[in-house]
Design a protein around this motif. Structure first.
Motif, PDB file in Angstrom:
ATOM      1  N   GLN A  31      48.448  43.834  50.498  1.00 27.00           N
ATOM      2  CA  GLN A  31      47.675  43.822  49.257  1.00 27.00           C
ATOM      3  C   GLN A  31      47.370  45.240  48.776  1.00 27.00           C
ATOM      4  O   GLN A  31      47.410  45.503  47.572  1.00 27.00           O
ATOM      5  CB  GLN A  31      46.399  42.996  49.435  1.00 27.00           C
ATOM      6  N   ALA A  32      47.090  46.151  49.698  1.00 29.81           N
ATOM      7  CA  ALA A  32      46.873  47.549  49.318  1.00 29.81           C
ATOM      8  C   ALA A  32      48.156  48.148  48.741  1.00 29.81           C
ATOM      9  O   ALA A  32      48.123  48.893  47.753  1.00 29.81           O
ATOM     10  CB  ALA A  32      46.395  48.359  50.524  1.00 29.81           C
ATOM     11  N   GLN A  34      50.474  46.449  47.195  1.00 29.88           N
ATOM     12  CA  GLN A  34      50.625  45.852  45.870  1.00 29.88           C
ATOM     13  C   GLN A  34      49.816  46.644  44.840  1.00 29.88           C
ATOM     14  O   GLN A  34      50.299  46.928  43.752  1.00 29.88           O
ATOM     15  CB  GLN A  34      50.126  44.401  45.860  1.00 29.88           C
ATOM     16  N   GLU A  35      48.597  46.965  45.196  1.00 27.52           N
ATOM     17  CA  GLU A  35      47.728  47.701  44.283  1.00 27.52           C
ATOM     18  C   GLU A  35      48.290  49.097  43.985  1.00 27.52           C
ATOM     19  O   GLU A  35      48.332  49.523  42.826  1.00 27.52           O
ATOM     20  CB  GLU A  35      46.319  47.812  44.879  1.00 27.52           C
ATOM     21  N   ARG A  36      48.729  49.790  45.026  1.00 25.30           N
ATOM     22  CA  ARG A  36      49.317  51.132  44.823  1.00 25.30           C
ATOM     23  C   ARG A  36      50.561  51.044  43.955  1.00 25.30           C
ATOM     24  O   ARG A  36      50.755  51.867  43.056  1.00 25.30           O
ATOM     25  CB  ARG A  36      49.656  51.772  46.169  1.00 25.30           C
ATOM     26  N   HIS A  38      51.359  48.759  41.731  1.00 26.75           N
ATOM     27  CA  HIS A  38      50.955  48.458  40.360  1.00 26.75           C
ATOM     28  C   HIS A  38      50.451  49.720  39.659  1.00 26.75           C
ATOM     29  O   HIS A  38      50.858  50.017  38.528  1.00 26.75           O
ATOM     30  CB  HIS A  38      49.878  47.385  40.343  1.00 26.75           C
ATOM     31  N   ASN A  39      49.590  50.466  40.325  1.00 30.34           N
ATOM     32  CA  ASN A  39      49.030  51.677  39.723  1.00 30.34           C
ATOM     33  C   ASN A  39      50.104  52.725  39.449  1.00 30.34           C
ATOM     34  O   ASN A  39      50.083  53.380  38.402  1.00 30.34           O
ATOM     35  CB  ASN A  39      47.936  52.266  40.613  1.00 30.34           C
ATOM     36  N   ASN A  81      53.591  39.044  50.302  1.00 31.15           N
ATOM     37  CA  ASN A  81      52.190  38.642  50.341  1.00 31.15           C
ATOM     38  C   ASN A  81      52.065  37.132  50.548  1.00 31.15           C
ATOM     39  O   ASN A  81      51.306  36.671  51.405  1.00 31.15           O
ATOM     40  CB  ASN A  81      51.504  39.058  49.036  1.00 31.15           C
TER      41      ASN A  81
END
Length: 113
Positions: A31-32, A34-36, A38-39, A81
């Motif tokens: 999940q981390a 995924q966030e990185r 996306h950013n 995920n």
């Protein structure tokens, strides 16, 4: 005859399942990521789309290709995920001490910490 995790819990002999802990930690890492991802994709995509980074035919072509590649990464990480979430749903949070010992041996020290 071996006890199930539920029977062990009812008998008071349940211990935390190392596989469950490992999968929980793995899911947090996915999940981390995924966030990185996306950013990192969002900033250049917006800059190209609004013309602040680059304009012209090449920029338009590159932006289209970037969007396709970004979508592939998003789909792949989402599938990872989803797979880890499914494994976690099927993995009991507790198990017998014997099962825990086997998982600790199989995980080789990667017990979710």
């Amino acid at each position: 005859m071996a006890q199930t995790a539920g029977e062990a819990a009812a008998a008071g002999g349940a211990v935390p399942n190392p596989l469950h802990a490992y999968l929980t930690a793995l899911l947090k890492r996915v999940q981390a990521a995924q966030e990185r991802l996306h950013n990192k994709q969002q900033r250049p995509a917006v800059a190209i789309a609004n013309g602040t980074a680059w304009t012209g035919t090449a920029a338009t072509l590159w932006a289209g290709e970037f969007s396709k590649q970004a979508a592939k990464y998003v789909v792949s990480v989402r599938a990872l995920n989803d797979g880890v979430e499914e494994l976690l749903r099927r993995t009991p949070a507790t198990c017998t001490e014997e099962e825990a010992a086997r998982w600790r041996a199989k995980l080789g020290g990667h017990g979710g910490r």
